[in-house]
Write a protein that holds these residues in place. Sequence first.
Motif, PDB file in Angstrom:
ATOM      1  N   CYS A 180       0.831  -1.198   0.000  1.00  0.00           N
ATOM      2  CA  CYS A 180       0.000   0.000   0.000  1.00  0.00           C
ATOM      3  C   CYS A 180       0.869   1.252   0.000  1.00  0.00           C
ATOM      4  O   CYS A 180       2.068   1.188   0.275  1.00  0.00           O
ATOM      5  N   GLN A 181       0.254   2.389  -0.341  1.00  0.00           N
ATOM      6  CA  GLN A 181       0.998   3.636  -0.304  1.00  0.00           C
ATOM      7  C   GLN A 181       1.409   3.931   1.130  1.00  0.00           C
ATOM      8  O   GLN A 181       0.765   3.503   2.088  1.00  0.00           O
ATOM      9  N   GLU A 233       8.433  -1.991   1.050  1.00  0.00           N
ATOM     10  CA  GLU A 233       8.399  -2.666  -0.243  1.00  0.00           C
ATOM     11  C   GLU A 233       9.122  -1.792  -1.259  1.00  0.00           C
ATOM     12  O   GLU A 233       8.663  -0.700  -1.597  1.00  0.00           O
ATOM     13  N   PHE A 234      10.269  -2.259  -1.737  1.00  0.00           N
ATOM     14  CA  PHE A 234      11.031  -1.508  -2.732  1.00  0.00           C
ATOM     15  C   PHE A 234      10.544  -1.885  -4.121  1.00  0.00           C
ATOM     16  O   PHE A 234      10.475  -3.070  -4.457  1.00  0.00           O
ATOM     17  N   GLN A 260       4.683   0.769   1.516  1.00  0.00           N
ATOM     18  CA  GLN A 260       4.569  -0.074   2.696  1.00  0.00           C
ATOM     19  C   GLN A 260       4.083  -1.457   2.315  1.00  0.00           C
ATOM     20  O   GLN A 260       3.361  -1.636   1.337  1.00  0.00           O
ATOM     21  N   LYS A 261       4.487  -2.446   3.113  1.00  0.00           N
ATOM     22  CA  LYS A 261       3.901  -3.780   2.977  1.00  0.00           C
ATOM     23  C   LYS A 261       3.400  -4.230   4.340  1.00  0.00           C
ATOM     24  O   LYS A 261       4.065  -4.034   5.354  1.00  0.00           O
ATOM     25  N   VAL A 320      -4.177   2.959  -4.059  1.00  0.00           N
ATOM     26  CA  VAL A 320      -4.127   2.822  -2.599  1.00  0.00           C
ATOM     27  C   VAL A 320      -3.353   1.571  -2.194  1.00  0.00           C
ATOM     28  O   VAL A 320      -2.442   1.621  -1.377  1.00  0.00           O
ATOM     29  N   ALA A 321      -3.735   0.433  -2.753  1.00  0.00           N
ATOM     30  CA  ALA A 321      -3.122  -0.826  -2.354  1.00  0.00           C
ATOM     31  C   ALA A 321      -3.257  -1.842  -3.475  1.00  0.00           C
ATOM     32  O   ALA A 321      -4.066  -1.675  -4.400  1.00  0.00           O
ATOM     33  N   MET A 322      -2.472  -2.902  -3.369  1.00  0.00           N
ATOM     34  CA  MET A 322      -2.539  -3.982  -4.358  1.00  0.00           C
ATOM     35  C   MET A 322      -1.972  -5.248  -3.742  1.00  0.00           C
ATOM     36  O   MET A 322      -1.179  -5.202  -2.790  1.00  0.00           O
TER      37      MET A 322
END
Length: 265
Positions: free
Chosen positions: A115-116, A132-133, A150-151, A185-187
């Motif tokens: 996510c962001q 999360e790179f 972010q993860k 937003v997220a995935m």
Amino acid sequence: MNNHEIDFKLYGDDMQFVEVELDPNETVVAEAGALMMMEDGIVMETIFGDGSKSGGAGIMGKLMGAGKRIITGESLFMTTFTNQGTGKRHVSFASPYPGKIIPMDLSMLGGKIICQKDAFLAAAKGVSIGVEFQRKLGTGFFGGEGFIMQKLEGDGMAFVHAGGTLHRKNLQKGEVLRVDTGCLVAMTPDVDYNIEMVSGVKTALFGGEGLFFATLRGPGSVWIQSMPFSRLASRVFAAAPQNPAGKSQGEGSIAGGLFDLLGGK
């Protein structure tokens, strides 16, 4: 489950908050400043890092967890809320701006969500909030959300907030979706995420949508927001009156404008 198992209920429509129900000794972890209210019997504590054990035990593990949060631009510390009473207790968290709160059961999403970096609101104790790179440099330089996202990892509940209206889209294998970079937003981690430049000089310069957009390729699920906070902030700033320092127009803009017209200082 390795994470604490918590129950919850969402309230509201466009200005939502989430109420988390904690059994005795259950804990929820939240960003600093997310608290709305809590019942008697819940103890609040500030912790170093995210409270998970993903970084290892001891001081080095805590330093690694805190270091992840520094990289994503968040505070070194988070806040835990633990029910130390004898019955069920409730604690509520609110979004920082108008939009939706997304409850995500990580056990149903492969144990991981990307996510962001400012989307995380709260989670069950044990959920790891890491880094999360993005593999592609183009994503990092022009992705809008930065090279680092972010993860959230674990098997418990996590709550993410988004601006405006939220839309979840499930992409089939090979299906491509192009979105404004700030609207992502997220995935799920199986989605391929890249950045493409808008084709055509006139479109890029005068289209009003920016020079780049995000390309999401399935399979996987993505969550899209209709009103990124950056877009909301830019509109508010553009509409705000630009007054010289120290100059006041009072409460009414019409009266202030008349004051200026008559030569008031």
